[in-house]
Design an enzyme around this catalytic site. Sequence first.
Site, mmCIF file in Angstrom:
data_model
loop_
_atom_site.group_PDB
_atom_site.id
_atom_site.type_symbol
_atom_site.label_atom_id
_atom_site.label_comp_id
_atom_site.label_asym_id
_atom_site.label_seq_id
_atom_site.Cartn_x
_atom_site.Cartn_y
_atom_site.Cartn_z
ATOM 1 N N ALA A 65 0.841 -1.196 0.000
ATOM 2 C CA ALA A 65 0.000 0.000 0.000
ATOM 3 C C ALA A 65 0.873 1.242 0.000
ATOM 4 C CB ALA A 65 -0.917 0.003 1.224
ATOM 5 N N ASP A 66 0.294 2.328 -0.473
ATOM 6 C CA ASP A 66 0.947 3.625 -0.376
ATOM 7 C C ASP A 66 -0.119 4.664 -0.069
ATOM 8 O OD1 ASP A 66 3.513 5.113 -0.684
ATOM 9 O OD2 ASP A 66 2.241 6.266 -2.043
#
Length: 194
Positions: A65-66
Amino acid sequence: MASRLVLASQSPRRRELLAQLGLALEIRPADTDERVLPGEPPRDYVLRVAREKARAVPGDLVLAADTAVVLGGEVLGKPRDADDARRMLRALSGTRHEVLTGVCVRRNAGALGVELDAVVATEVAFARLGDGEIDWYVGTGEPLDKAGAYAIQGSGGAFVEEVRGSVSNVVGLPLAETAALLRRAGFPLPWERP
């Protein structure tokens, strides 16, 4: 069936959120370039970085994820230093902004494997902050490793007036959407296992 989920992140917040779901994790931080490309829209940016992280780490089932804070179309990543954190907090003061998280689940199974992803947006209303509040908060050190220079789950939560959408997204991982992606990838959640 993958027995263990690999988290391509060194974020303690993502680890803690996934632990709330009762998931056994293997932590393998991805080494990727997280710079925004020139002209890259914020949604494209968080999704690209999440995909690159998922692809950079080996494993049968990889989650990456970012998260980015977006104000007026500008991506506010992690501050470079205390002065940059002050700049970000002054910009966020008294505004509504968006927190975007790109999530990618990559499953290496069979000849092709599967890659599933999503971008989740949460709107956050920030209180008006004076220089004294900003200096105090930056002095705690908390904002220095957080996207947008604040932690809703920490002292920075005192500056949040309203949240529309997923609170866990603002922390760093939208749990409901992540659980849905894991299910779609064929990974049963603890309460779904025999």
